[in-house]
Design an enzyme around this catalytic site. Structure first.
Site, PDB file in Angstrom:
ATOM      1  CG  ASP A 351      -2.246   0.738   0.896  1.00 43.56           C
ATOM      2  OD1 ASP A 351      -2.183   1.969   0.685  1.00 43.56           O
ATOM      3  OD2 ASP A 351      -3.315   0.098   0.842  1.00 43.56           O
ATOM      4  CB  SER A 437     -15.980  -3.398  -9.555  1.00 44.37           C
ATOM      5  OG  SER A 437     -15.730  -2.145  -8.978  1.00 44.37           O
ATOM      6  CG  HIS A 458     -14.916  -8.330 -10.607  1.00 39.39           C
ATOM      7  ND1 HIS A 458     -16.217  -8.353 -11.032  1.00 39.39           N
ATOM      8  CD2 HIS A 458     -14.872  -7.449  -9.578  1.00 39.39           C
ATOM      9  CE1 HIS A 458     -16.929  -7.531 -10.283  1.00 39.39           C
ATOM     10  NE2 HIS A 458     -16.148  -6.972  -9.406  1.00 39.39           N
ATOM     11  CD  GLU A 470     -17.827 -10.915 -13.709  1.00 45.03           C
ATOM     12  OE1 GLU A 470     -17.756 -10.085 -12.780  1.00 45.03           O
ATOM     13  OE2 GLU A 470     -18.718 -10.880 -14.553  1.00 45.03           O
ATOM     14  CG  ASN A 508     -20.798  -5.598 -10.624  1.00 46.40           C
ATOM     15  OD1 ASN A 508     -21.367  -6.220  -9.727  1.00 46.40           O
ATOM     16  ND2 ASN A 508     -19.575  -5.119 -10.492  1.00 46.40           N
TER      17      ASN A 508
END
Ligand code: NAI
Length: 727
Positions: A351, A437, A458, A470, A508
């Site tokens: 990070d 996403s 995903h 996904e 989605n």
């Protein structure tokens, strides 16, 4: 092929060993049952045999009935199913009565089951027919009857025997919820009799000293009374009335297996044991002939497993991941780090601040602590998993990683920057994956010097719980990247689907219209209670308004803004935005803000609907028919799935169905959107879509593919089934 073998020992014990060749787990086929039948006949007839122990040659006992066999049994029609089931009943009843005199109940041969490990479905129904069940002291073993999870119920006597053994109330969690237990808990609940270090030795010892009375099952003895009472006993009455209400409350009538199971239990409890078995067989046949069980078995068992085993994996050498780099230690990155470390993969968790990276690792510690408190993990396991995660800000630590999964902010420029920084240190053959996403993979790949090694992986939130992943191919993604992603998903024991790059990919793309349709109805003045209940009565786990509260309303606003910017005047969801923008303005961001479509108490527990909904969008005097609401909510998802197939985003309807159930909970009883449309039949689907389009607009327009299918009398599984590519 020999699934069962028998060894007769000098002391008169016949050991029957179940060991299906070429399989890691035993499953029962009809041929296997015939072999077992012949061995039992032999042992019962042989005077030298004093008792029988049934065990397994594998580390587990059995995974259940071969569901492929169940699927094919159906092809012969109801009578063939019923006859097949009755054959199993005869075999298991023969084991239970063990050659004893029918009147005196004397002279039978003791038969025990010795379970080295997991025993599921028929793998427990068979032991339940023996006279004593011994299980190894193996905390990893799972014992139970999970049939209900694939839309059937235990139909080889398991239902009837367990209810007579534990009572309807005691058996309920095992039959109705498919609850699995480790051997110690299974013994505590009365599913099995003994836990032993060496179950075969213990079973052998038991059969050698068992007496005639040890062999008589309570229900075959005089004066048997069902624990907890039969249906017309005052206590039993309460149980049955309560169970019926509870099952209906949970399933809302859409899971035929739960209702049939209850009927088999209720009717069976009022008649002698052998009649009860026949009733069980009839209800089992009824459930098996219902299209829901066919679809559930196909999607949730056969096709799910095929996808997990790499049905759509390109031909490439093993791509197992040894060291993964994860960029971004936020909610998603931390979750991906955790599941990777749990799978034994080394993790470098990056990070921009060391503190943020450490926080990501702490997420894993938190999950492990929770598992320890539930006795599902140990301190050693925790130490081992955490030792695999290296939190850092230093990209140089990515050296030696063969896969990177990027989960930084949803911003193309941030993603481009970290892609470049990572590629500068990664080995040349490493694969780079993005967890975006919403952003197109092919666009993000432009930041990569090797776009054929760039792919979308995903995940869904929360990563540790959601089973679907996904995988998205960009325009230039090469086959090795796909193989790598699939091998990674297999390592972390999730279920993959592989789709092509398009706005919102697959899951989605279908779930957003569902949420929007629910919100649109609120704007139209449809009662929100009616909207939510209509969805649940179709088998959706969450109504659309609860779902948007869970995923957060500000995320909805963000997606709406981005979509509107991309589509301009063609943007169709103004009516939806009117509602969510207003909620967002008032800080009603969903569950995380303890305020959304619903009110929440201080602890975050959902209460009733927010009163402001009724004042801002008053309920119309005339409310629509339930079916119309259900058609809108279901078709808006299912038609989108068909468009994804028609446009080549989906390449395989199996992925469309499995992905829909695991990804967003599409009514599992239906087997997924394609299975559901097949149940309705293309002509009826087109008719309903046309009516919806005329009344509500072009989002319900039937895709040309469906019109063609309606004309030709095709079904999705007829046309594209069993791995036939859509293209
Ligand atoms: P988040 O905001 O919780 O985490 C993002 C993390 O990335 C933060 O810890 C941030 O400090 C770090 N980060 C930002 N810039 C960085 C840089 N240059 N170098 C290293 N680290 C950096 O966000 P979340 O929810 O975890 O989402 C991450 C990605 O996953 C996004 O692309 C999102 O669209 C996607 N995603 C999110 C899902 C969700 O339900 N939240 C579901 C599936 C995908």
């Amino acid at each position: 092929m020999t699934d069962f073998t028998m060894q007769k020992d000098a002391d008169g014990v016949a050991i029957v060993t179940w060991d299906v060749p070429g399989k890691s787990m035993n499953v029962l086929s009809l041929d296997g049952a015939a072999e077992l039948n012949a061995l039992i006949d032999d042992a019962l007839a042989d005077e030298a045999v004093k008792g029988i122990v049934i065990t397994s040659g594998k580390k587990d006992f059995a995974a259940g009935m071969d569901l492929n066999v169940i699927a094919s049994m159906k092809e012969g029609g109801a009578q063939s199913v019923f006859d097949g089931v009755m054959t199993l009943h005869h075999l298991l009843r023969k084991i239970e009565l063990a050659g004893m005199d029918p009147k005196t109940k004397k002279g039978g041969k003791p038969i025990a089951a010795a379970l080295p490990g997991t025993a599921l479905g028929i793998g427990l129904e068979l032991p339940l027919a023996t006279h004593r069940i011994f299980a190894a002291d193996n905390p990893k073993a799972r014992i139970g009857l999970p049939e209900i999870m694939v839309g059937i119920f235990p139909g080889a006597g398991g239902t009837t025997r367990l209810v007579r053994r534990l009572g309807a109330m005691g058996a309920a969690p095992f039959l109705l919820e498919g609850k699995l237990s480790d051997p110690a808990k299974a013994k505590g609940a009365g599913l099995i009799d003994e836990v032993a270090a060496d179950p075969v030795a213990a079973a052998r010892e038991w059969v050698l000293k068992a007496s005639d009375t040890d062999l008589v099952k309570p229900w075959d003895a005089k004066g048997y009374k069902m624990p907890g009472g039969e249906p017309y006993h005052p206590a039993g009455y309460m149980t049955f009335v309560g169970a019926s209400a509870m099952v209906h409350g949970k399933t809302l009538g859409v899971y035929p297996a739960a209702k049939a199971l209850l009927s088999a239990v209720y009717e069976g409890a009022m008649v002698p044991f052998d009649t009860a078995l026949k009733i069980e067989a009839r209800w089992f046949t009824n459930v098996l002939m219902n299209p829901s069980s066919t679809a559930m078995i196909r999607s949730l068992f056969i096709n799910k497993e095929a996808l997990e085993k790499g049905a759509n994996r390109p031909d490439a050498p093993d791509q197992s991941v040894k060291k993964v780099g994860i960029l971004g230690a936020g909610m998603m990155g931390a979750g991906i780090a955790h599941v990777s470390a749990m799978a034994g993969i080394e993790v470098v968790l990056i990070d921009s601040a060391q503190e943020a990276a450490e926080r990501g690792k702490a997420h894993s510690a938190g999950l492990l602590d929770k598992a320890i408190s539930r006795r599902k993990a140990t301190e050693e396991k925790k130490a081992e998993v955490l030792a695999r995660i290296t939190p850092t800000t230093d990209y140089a630590a990515l050296q030696g990683c063969d896969l990177v999964v990027e989960a930084v902010f949803e911003d193309p420029s941030v993603k481009a920057e970290v892609t470049k920084k990572a590629e500068a240190v990664l080995p040349a053959e490493a694969i780079f994956a993005t967890n975006t996403s919403t952003l197109p993979i092919s666009e993000l790949a432009k930041a990569s010097a090797r776009p054929d090694q760039f792919i979308g992986i995903h995940f869904f939130s929360p990563v540790d719980k959601m089973a679907l992943v996904e995988i998205i191919k960009g325009k230039e993604t090469g086959p090795r990247a796909v193989a790598k992603a699939l091998d990674f998903v297999r390592q972390i024991r999730k279920t993959p689907i592989v789709v092509n790059d398009a706005r919102f990919f697959y899951a989605n793309r279908c779930i957003i219209p569902y949420i929007n349709e629910g919100i649109r109805m609120v704007a139209e003045g449809v009662s929100p209670v009616l909207v939510e209940n209509a969805a649940k009565m179709m088998g959706m786990p969450l109504g659309p308004l609860q779902l948007v509260d869970e995923t957060s309303i500000d995320l909805g606003v963000k997606i709406a803004r981005a979509t509107r910017a991309a589509m301009g005047d063609a943007y169709p969801d103004g009516a939806v935005d009117e509602v969510i923008f207003k909620l967002a303005e008032q800080g009603r961001l969903g569950r995380k803000a303890k305020a959304g479509f619903y009110d929440y108490d201080e602890a975050g527990k959902r209460q009733g609907f927010w009163s402001g909904l009724a004042s801002d969008w008053p309920e119309a005097d005339a409310q629509p028919e339930l079916t119309e609401i259900q058609h809108r909510l279901m078709f808006v998802q299912a038609l989108e799935a068909v468009r994804a197939l028609e446009q080549g985003v989906l390449e395989d309807i199996r992925e469309g169905d499995v992905g829909a159930i695991l990804g967003w909970g599409f009514a599992p009883w239906s087997g997924g959107p394609f299975s559901w449309l097949d149940m309705l039949g293309a002509p009826r689907v087109v008719e309903i879509a046309d009516a919806l389009e005329a009344k509500f607009g072009p989002r319900f327009a039937a895709p040309q593919l469906l019109r063609d299918m309606a004309t030709k009398g095709d079904s999705f599984y007829g046309r594209f089934g069993a791995g036939k590519k859509a293209a």
